[in-house]
Motif scaffolding. Structure first.
Motif, PDB file in Angstrom:
ATOM      1  N   SER A  50      11.905  -0.158  -0.964  1.00  0.00           N
ATOM      2  CA  SER A  50      11.565   0.644   0.044  1.00  0.00           C
ATOM      3  C   SER A  50      11.295   2.169  -0.152  1.00  0.00           C
ATOM      4  CB  SER A  50      13.599   0.654   0.971  1.00  0.00           C
ATOM      5  OG  SER A  50      12.918   1.099   1.967  1.00  0.00           O
ATOM      6  N   SER A  51      11.285   2.420   0.596  1.00  0.00           N
ATOM      7  CA  SER A  51      11.087   4.409   0.670  1.00  0.00           C
ATOM      8  C   SER A  51      12.263   5.377   1.050  1.00  0.00           C
ATOM      9  CB  SER A  51       9.165   4.350   1.016  1.00  0.00           C
ATOM     10  OG  SER A  51       9.311   5.819   1.172  1.00  0.00           O
ATOM     11  N   ALA A  52      11.909   6.839   0.585  1.00  0.00           N
ATOM     12  CA  ALA A  52      12.887   7.192   1.575  1.00  0.00           C
ATOM     13  C   ALA A  52      11.685   8.247   2.361  1.00  0.00           C
ATOM     14  CB  ALA A  52      12.894   8.893   0.306  1.00  0.00           C
TER      15      ALA A  52
ATOM     16  N   VAL B  52       0.753  -0.883   0.170  1.00  0.00           N
ATOM     17  CA  VAL B  52      -0.029  -0.280   0.007  1.00  0.00           C
ATOM     18  C   VAL B  52       1.034   1.124   0.074  1.00  0.00           C
ATOM     19  CG1 VAL B  52      -1.627   0.717   1.402  1.00  0.00           C
ATOM     20  CG2 VAL B  52      -1.859  -1.456   1.222  1.00  0.00           C
ATOM     21  N   ALA B  53       0.449   1.822  -1.240  1.00  0.00           N
ATOM     22  CA  ALA B  53       2.529   3.500  -1.114  1.00  0.00           C
ATOM     23  C   ALA B  53       2.259   4.279  -0.849  1.00  0.00           C
ATOM     24  CB  ALA B  53       2.126   2.471  -2.107  1.00  0.00           C
ATOM     25  N   SER B  54       0.989   4.435   0.018  1.00  0.00           N
ATOM     26  CA  SER B  54       0.168   5.769   0.571  1.00  0.00           C
ATOM     27  C   SER B  54       0.128   5.573   1.420  1.00  0.00           C
ATOM     28  CB  SER B  54      -1.844   5.734   0.304  1.00  0.00           C
ATOM     29  OG  SER B  54      -2.121   6.760   0.828  1.00  0.00           O
TER      30      SER B  54
ATOM     31  N   ALA C 254      -2.462  20.863   6.646  1.00  0.00           N
ATOM     32  CA  ALA C 254      -1.098  19.816   6.757  1.00  0.00           C
ATOM     33  C   ALA C 254      -1.681  17.907   7.036  1.00  0.00           C
ATOM     34  CB  ALA C 254      -0.316  20.714   7.475  1.00  0.00           C
ATOM     35  N   ARG C 255      -0.316  17.402   6.607  1.00  0.00           N
ATOM     36  CA  ARG C 255      -1.214  16.349   6.376  1.00  0.00           C
ATOM     37  C   ARG C 255      -0.595  15.594   7.648  1.00  0.00           C
ATOM     38  NH1 ARG C 255       0.086  12.774   1.166  1.00  0.00           N
ATOM     39  NH2 ARG C 255       1.954  12.472   1.962  1.00  0.00           N
ATOM     40  N   PRO C 256      -0.926  14.849   8.577  1.00  0.00           N
ATOM     41  CA  PRO C 256      -0.047  14.364  10.245  1.00  0.00           C
ATOM     42  C   PRO C 256       0.676  13.417   9.291  1.00  0.00           C
ATOM     43  CG  PRO C 256      -2.523  14.693  10.137  1.00  0.00           C
ATOM     44  CD  PRO C 256      -2.124  14.597   9.071  1.00  0.00           C
TER      45      PRO C 256
ATOM     46  N   GLY D 248       0.123   9.458  -5.827  1.00  0.00           N
ATOM     47  CA  GLY D 248       0.988  10.723  -5.714  1.00  0.00           C
ATOM     48  C   GLY D 248       0.157  12.431  -6.032  1.00  0.00           C
ATOM     49  N   VAL D 249       1.263  12.804  -5.596  1.00  0.00           N
ATOM     50  CA  VAL D 249       0.812  14.422  -5.648  1.00  0.00           C
ATOM     51  C   VAL D 249       0.140  14.389  -7.379  1.00  0.00           C
ATOM     52  CG1 VAL D 249       3.181  15.329  -4.824  1.00  0.00           C
ATOM     53  CG2 VAL D 249       0.854  16.710  -4.616  1.00  0.00           C
ATOM     54  N   ILE D 250       1.857  14.155  -8.378  1.00  0.00           N
ATOM     55  CA  ILE D 250       2.451  14.453  -9.012  1.00  0.00           C
ATOM     56  C   ILE D 250       0.530  14.339 -10.443  1.00  0.00           C
ATOM     57  CG2 ILE D 250       3.427  14.179 -11.394  1.00  0.00           C
ATOM     58  CD1 ILE D 250       5.773  14.645 -10.278  1.00  0.00           C
TER      59      ILE D 250
HETATM   60  C1  UD1 Z   1       5.437   9.248  -2.289  1.00  0.00           C
HETATM   61  C2  UD1 Z   1       4.595   7.981  -1.787  1.00  0.00           C
HETATM   62  C3  UD1 Z   1       4.982   7.340  -1.781  1.00  0.00           C
HETATM   63  C4  UD1 Z   1       7.198   6.912  -1.165  1.00  0.00           C
HETATM   64  C5  UD1 Z   1       7.468   8.569  -0.437  1.00  0.00           C
HETATM   65  C6  UD1 Z   1       8.834   8.200  -0.456  1.00  0.00           C
HETATM   66  C7  UD1 Z   1       2.790   7.885  -3.409  1.00  0.00           C
HETATM   67  C8  UD1 Z   1       1.222   7.749  -3.739  1.00  0.00           C
HETATM   68  N1  UD1 Z   1       3.380   7.819  -2.122  1.00  0.00           N
HETATM   69  O1  UD1 Z   1       5.343   9.350  -0.496  1.00  0.00           O
HETATM   70  O2  UD1 Z   1       4.965   5.777  -1.554  1.00  0.00           O
HETATM   71  O3  UD1 Z   1       7.513   5.812  -0.334  1.00  0.00           O
HETATM   72  O4  UD1 Z   1       7.023   9.393  -1.987  1.00  0.00           O
HETATM   73  O5  UD1 Z   1       9.401   9.420  -0.604  1.00  0.00           O
HETATM   74  O6  UD1 Z   1       3.123   7.630  -4.227  1.00  0.00           O
HETATM   75  N2  UD1 Z   1      -0.270  16.573  -1.482  1.00  0.00           N
HETATM   76  C9  UD1 Z   1      -0.212  18.192  -2.075  1.00  0.00           C
HETATM   77  N3  UD1 Z   1      -2.193  18.308  -2.084  1.00  0.00           N
HETATM   78  C10 UD1 Z   1      -2.187  16.632  -2.528  1.00  0.00           C
HETATM   79  C11 UD1 Z   1      -1.475  15.581  -2.781  1.00  0.00           C
HETATM   80  C12 UD1 Z   1      -0.296  15.476  -1.736  1.00  0.00           C
HETATM   81  O7  UD1 Z   1      -0.120  18.690  -0.933  1.00  0.00           O
HETATM   82  O8  UD1 Z   1      -3.633  16.849  -3.579  1.00  0.00           O
HETATM   83  C13 UD1 Z   1       1.286  17.365  -0.697  1.00  0.00           C
HETATM   84  C14 UD1 Z   1       1.705  15.868   0.412  1.00  0.00           C
HETATM   85  O9  UD1 Z   1       1.141  16.513   1.822  1.00  0.00           O
HETATM   86  C15 UD1 Z   1       3.116  16.021   0.312  1.00  0.00           C
HETATM   87  C16 UD1 Z   1       3.330  15.744  -0.867  1.00  0.00           C
HETATM   88  O10 UD1 Z   1       2.281  16.541  -1.483  1.00  0.00           O
HETATM   89  O11 UD1 Z   1       3.323  16.666   1.266  1.00  0.00           O
HETATM   90  C17 UD1 Z   1       3.916  14.679  -1.767  1.00  0.00           C
HETATM   91  O12 UD1 Z   1       3.050  13.415  -1.391  1.00  0.00           O
HETATM   92  P1  UD1 Z   1       2.529  12.148  -1.761  1.00  0.00           P
HETATM   93  O13 UD1 Z   1       2.457  12.444  -3.027  1.00  0.00           O
HETATM   94  O14 UD1 Z   1       1.621  12.029  -1.218  1.00  0.00           O
HETATM   95  O15 UD1 Z   1       4.416  11.924  -1.396  1.00  0.00           O
HETATM   96  P2  UD1 Z   1       4.654  11.304  -0.344  1.00  0.00           P
HETATM   97  O16 UD1 Z   1       4.166  11.322   1.657  1.00  0.00           O
HETATM   98  O17 UD1 Z   1       6.380  12.396  -0.177  1.00  0.00           O
END
Ligand code: UD1
Ligand code: NAD
Length: 307
Positions: A118-120, A75-77, A269-271, A186-188
Motif C-alpha cells: 500500500s502507500s503513505a 504504477v508507482a507514480s 508545484a505538482r497538482p 522517485g525524487v531521490i
Molecule cells: C512516492 C512514490 C509513491 C509512494 C509515495 C509514498 C515514486 C515514484 N512515488 O510518491 O509510489 O506511494 O511516495 O509516500 O516512487 N519532486 C521534485 N522534483 C522532481 C521529482 C519530485 O521536486 O524532479 C518532489 C515532488 O513534487 C514531491 C517530492 O519530490 O513533493 C517526492 O516526489 P516523488 O518522489 O515523486 O514521491 P511521492 O509523490 O511522494
C-alpha cells in the motif's frame, strides 16, 4: 524452502525483495509487464512471465502451486495516475483484486497469504503528523485512492475468502535500482542521477514539501517477516522512519554526499502533491521488533555508488 510469486518483481523494490528471498533459499517466480521494471534487475535463473497483473488468466497461472504471493506490481507514480487515471486504476486496484482472487485457490484449491504494497499516499492531506495507522485516510490522488481501495479489498479477501493479507504503507522508498532516467521515478533517484551527471535538478514548487525517506533494504525485511507469520484481520503497517526531510534539504544533502555542486531550478508545484508526509513507525517496530535504521546519508551513498 517455500515457493513464492512476486508480482512486479522486475521493479525497484521487487528486485531487492527477490535478492533476499533467494539468499534465504526460497524459489521465486515473477509476473511483470516490464512497463517500468527491467528483466536485468533479476538473475537469469528467476522465471519471469511477462503479463498484466489485471489479467485473471495470467495471474491464476502464475499463482498456481505457490505458498504465498508478494504483490508489488503497480504504477508507482502519483503523477502518472493524474495523467492516466483509468489505466493506472486498472493496474493498481483491479490488479490487486485479481491477485487476491487467485490467491483463494492457489495451492491445492486452497488460499495462500498475500503481502502487498500500500502507500503513505492513503493519508493524503491529513495534517496530523506523525501519521499513525489509525489516522484518517484522505487521499489526494487517484494513486492514493486506489491504494486505499487495495486495503479495503484486503479486508474482503481475509474476512470473506479466507486469504490472509498484510498491507504495508510504504513511505518514500529509495535505493539502488530505482530508475534514475524515468521522469516518473522517485525524487531521490531523479536528483541523484542528475547531480552525478552535473545536470540541474528541478524542485517542484517551493521545495518545502516534507517526506519520510526509507531505505529499500530496511523495508524488504518486513515483507518476508510478514509472509512467515500471517495474521488474521488484514493488518496494515506504516513503513517509515519518522524522520522528516524537505525536498530542498534532500537536494543539499545529496550534493554534499556526491561531492558535486548543486544547480537547483524551480518548476511548478505538482497538482495532487502531498505537502507533509511523516509516518509513526511505532506499530511496525512493536510488531516486527526492528526499525528502519539506515540513515539518509548512508542510503544516499549506496544509491550514488550504484549509479
Ligand atoms: C512516492 C512514490 C509513491 C509512494 C509515495 C509514498 C515514486 C515514484 N512515488 O510518491 O509510489 O506511494 O511516495 O509516500 O516512487 N519532486 C521534485 N522534483 C522532481 C521529482 C519530485 O521536486 O524532479 C518532489 C515532488 O513534487 C514531491 C517530492 O519530490 O513533493 C517526492 O516526489 P516523488 O518522489 O515523486 O514521491 P511521492 O509523490 O511522494
Ligand atoms: P517500480 O515501478 O520499480 O515497480 C513496479 C513493477 O510493477 C515494475 O516492474 C512494473 O513493470 C510492474 N508493473 C506495473 N504495472 C503492471 C501491470 N499492470 N502488470 C504487471 N506488472 C506491472 O516501482 P517500486 O517503487 O518498486 O514499487 C513497488 C510497489 O511499491 C508498488 O506497488 C508501489 O505502488 C509501491 N510503493 C512504492 C513506493 C516508493 O517510494 N517507491 C512507496 C509506496 C508504495
Amino acid at each position: 524452502m517455500a515457493r513464492y510469486l512476486v508480482t512486479g518483481g522486475c521493479g525497484f523494490i521487487g528486485s531487492h525483495l527477490i535478492e533476499r528471498l533467494l539468499a534465504a533459499g526460497h524459489e521465486v517466480r515473477v509476473l511483470d509487464d516490464l512497463s517500468t521494471g527491467k528483466r536485468e534487475n533479476l538473475p537469469d535463473s528467476v522465471p519471469v512471465t511477462v503479463g498484466d497483473v489485471a489479467d485473471p488468466a495470467a495471474v491464476d497461472a502464475a499463482m498456481s502451486g505457490v505458498d504465498g504471493c508478494f504483490h508489488l506490481a503497480a504504477v508507482a507514480s502519483v503523477d502518472r495516475s493524474r495523467e492516466a487515471w483509468l489505466e493506472t486504476h486498472h493496474a493498481n486496484l483491479s490488479g490487486t483484486i485479481a491477485v487476491f482472487d487467485a490467491a483463494r485457490r492457489a495451492r491445492g484449491g486452497g488460499p495462500v497469504p498475500v503481502v502487498y504494497a500500500s502507500s503513505a499516499a492513503v493519508y493524503g492531506d491529513n495534517p496530523n503528523m506523525p501519521l499513525t495507522e489509525d489516522a484518517a485516510t484522505r487521499p489526494l490522488s487517484a494513486y492514493g485512492a486506489d491504494k486505499l481501495g487495495c486495503e479495503l479489498h484486503a479486508r474482503v479477501a481475509d474476512g470473506v475468502h479466507g486469504v490472509p493479507t498484510t498491507g504495508f504503507r510504504f513511505f518514500n522508498v529509495f535505493g539502488p535500482r530505482q530508475d534514475p532516467k524515468s521522469p516518473y521515478s522517485g525524487v531521490i533517484s531523479i536528483f541523484a542521477g542528475r547531480i552525478a551527471r552535473g545536470e540541474p535538478i528541478t524542485v517542484n514548487g517551493d521545495g518545502e514539501q516534507v517526506r519520510d525517506f526509507v531505505y529499500v533494504k530496511d523495508l524488504v525485511r518486513y515483507l518476508t517477516a510478514a509472509m512467515e507469520r500471517p495474521q488474521p484481520g488484514a493488518p496494515v503497517y506504516n513503513v517509515c522512519t519518522g524522520t522528516p526531510t524537505t525536498v530542498n534539504r534532500l537536494a543539499e544533502v545529496l550534493a554534499a554526499v556526491a561531492g558535486k555542486p548543486l544547480d537547483r531550478r524551480t518548476g511548478p508545484a505538482r497538482p495532487g502533491d502531498i505537502r507533509v508526509s511523516i509516518g509513526d513507525p511505532s506499530r511496525l517496530v512493536a510488531a516486527f521488533g526492528m526499525a528502519c535504521e539506515t540513515s539518509l546519508e548512508e542510503g544516499l551513498r549506496d544509491t550514488l555508488a550504484w549509479l
